[in-house]
Design a protein around this motif. Structure first.
Motif, mmCIF file in Angstrom:
data_model
loop_
_atom_site.group_PDB
_atom_site.id
_atom_site.type_symbol
_atom_site.label_atom_id
_atom_site.label_comp_id
_atom_site.label_asym_id
_atom_site.label_seq_id
_atom_site.Cartn_x
_atom_site.Cartn_y
_atom_site.Cartn_z
ATOM 1 N N ALA A 1 -68.148 -9.728 32.198
ATOM 2 C CA ALA A 1 -67.266 -10.401 33.145
ATOM 3 C C ALA A 1 -66.933 -11.813 32.668
ATOM 4 O O ALA A 1 -65.793 -12.279 32.812
ATOM 5 C CB ALA A 1 -67.910 -10.443 34.534
ATOM 6 N N GLU A 2 -67.913 -12.491 32.094
ATOM 7 C CA GLU A 2 -67.663 -13.831 31.545
ATOM 8 C C GLU A 2 -66.629 -13.780 30.430
ATOM 9 O O GLU A 2 -65.778 -14.669 30.310
ATOM 10 C CB GLU A 2 -68.958 -14.448 31.027
ATOM 11 N N ASP B 1 -64.307 -11.371 30.043
ATOM 12 C CA ASP B 1 -63.026 -10.910 30.554
ATOM 13 C C ASP B 1 -62.259 -11.994 31.307
ATOM 14 O O ASP B 1 -61.027 -12.050 31.237
ATOM 15 C CB ASP B 1 -63.228 -9.690 31.466
ATOM 16 N N ASP B 2 -62.971 -12.844 32.033
ATOM 17 C CA ASP B 2 -62.249 -13.861 32.810
ATOM 18 C C ASP B 2 -62.132 -15.200 32.086
ATOM 19 O O ASP B 2 -61.655 -16.185 32.658
ATOM 20 C CB ASP B 2 -62.890 -14.046 34.191
ATOM 21 N N ARG C 1 -64.484 -17.249 30.940
ATOM 22 C CA ARG C 1 -65.519 -18.272 31.074
ATOM 23 C C ARG C 1 -66.335 -18.437 29.804
ATOM 24 O O ARG C 1 -66.961 -19.480 29.580
ATOM 25 C CB ARG C 1 -66.461 -17.918 32.235
#
Length: 290
Positions: free
Chosen positions: A126-127, A129-130, A132
């Motif tokens: 998720a980090e 993909d977004d 961050r």
């Protein structure tokens, strides 16, 4: 019966050589060791053996899962064991063919694959993909925790790992003989460029467009496949095709350099500079171990 692994960088001619050898001998079955050939519908971009090749010689570990599914090293190792057991039960030799070094060693050396932690993996993905974090950021975190493990992979790898049994520096004796196809870097570069041109002529862009239109989507792993990631940028975001193809060629050449370095560290591989010599080495290995 025995097994031989035919290894080498992408575009070195391994698959064609293995097919010729298996047809000539009549006692071999081919086991794909390619992390992307397991996906159905990803045919042109992976140079997957066509229907004629599969009709001529049994092929294994192709088209195992749908493109939206994740497929792990552990799953591949399990499927390879089953395939090898079946080949041996039929009294045939197994010829492992491919350039995915980790998958090859998982089979040849029966690596002890570490456990998976899906919640942690999902959080890290998720980090990425977004935005961050970048792969290099996660690599830096791993380096702080496990510098030896971090040193075994590229900072751009989205799926870092730590330990596999005794480590990749150990090359134990194996019942599988290893034969390598060796090419000069400039010849590899030429073949990679020619391969992509041929793929486009055979419908690579259309294949990627079909995959992108699937309601189920495409897994993160499948999206990272050489060529597919770049063509997806064209199909989904309108990046000019020429730019995408140029990037695909560059990334594949870089990957081939890493492959060469990976295989060169393995002292068990016997190297050949042409197809005739490679077939001689395979025949010799099968006669010794068969």
């Amino acid at each position: 019966m025995s097994a031989v692994a035919l290894v080498g960088v992408t575009a070195s001619g391994k698959s064609a050589l293995a097919l010729d050898l298996a047809v000539r001998r009549g006692d071999c079955e081919i086991v794909s060791v390619d992390s992307m050939c397991v996906y159905r519908g990803m045919d042109i971009g992976t140079s997957k053996p066509d229907a004629a090749a599969r009709a001529a010689v049994p092929h294994h570990l192709l088209d195992l899962v749908e493109p939206e599914e994740e497929f792990t090293v552990t799953q591949f190792q399990r499927a390879a064991r089953e395939a090898l057991e079946g080949i041996h039960a039929r009294g045939h030799h197994a010829v492992l063919v491919g350039g995915t070094g980790l998958y090859l060693r998982a089979v040849v050396d029966d690596l002890d694959i570490p456990g998976r932690y899906p919640d942690v993996a999902a959080a890290l993905e998720a980090e990425l993909d977004d935005g961050r974090a970048a792969p290099a950021d996660l690599h830096a975190r791993l380096a702080a925790l496990d510098p030896v493990g971090a040193g075994r992979m590229e900072p751009t790898n989205r799926r870092p790992f730590s330990q596999f049994g005794p480590g990749f520096e150990a090359y134990p004796r194996s019942s599988t003989a290893l034969v390598g196809m060796e090419l000069a870097p400039e010849e590899t570069d030429r073949r990679i460029a020619a391969r992509f041109s041929g793929m486009v002529e055979r419908g690579l862009v259309e294949e990627v467009r079909t995959l992108a239109a699937r309601p189920e989507g495409i897994s993160r792993t499948a999206r990272q496949a050489l060529g597919y990631r770049e063509i997806l940028a064209h199909v989904e975001h309108g990046v000019p095709l020429d730019e995408c193809l140029a990037e695909a060629v560059v990334r594949t050449r870089q990957f081939a350099r890493r492959q060469a370095s990976w295989f060169r560290r393995d002292p068990r591989i016997r190297w050949a500079h042409d197809g005739d010599r490679a077939q001689e080495l395979v025949d010799e290995a099968l006669s010794v171990h068969g």
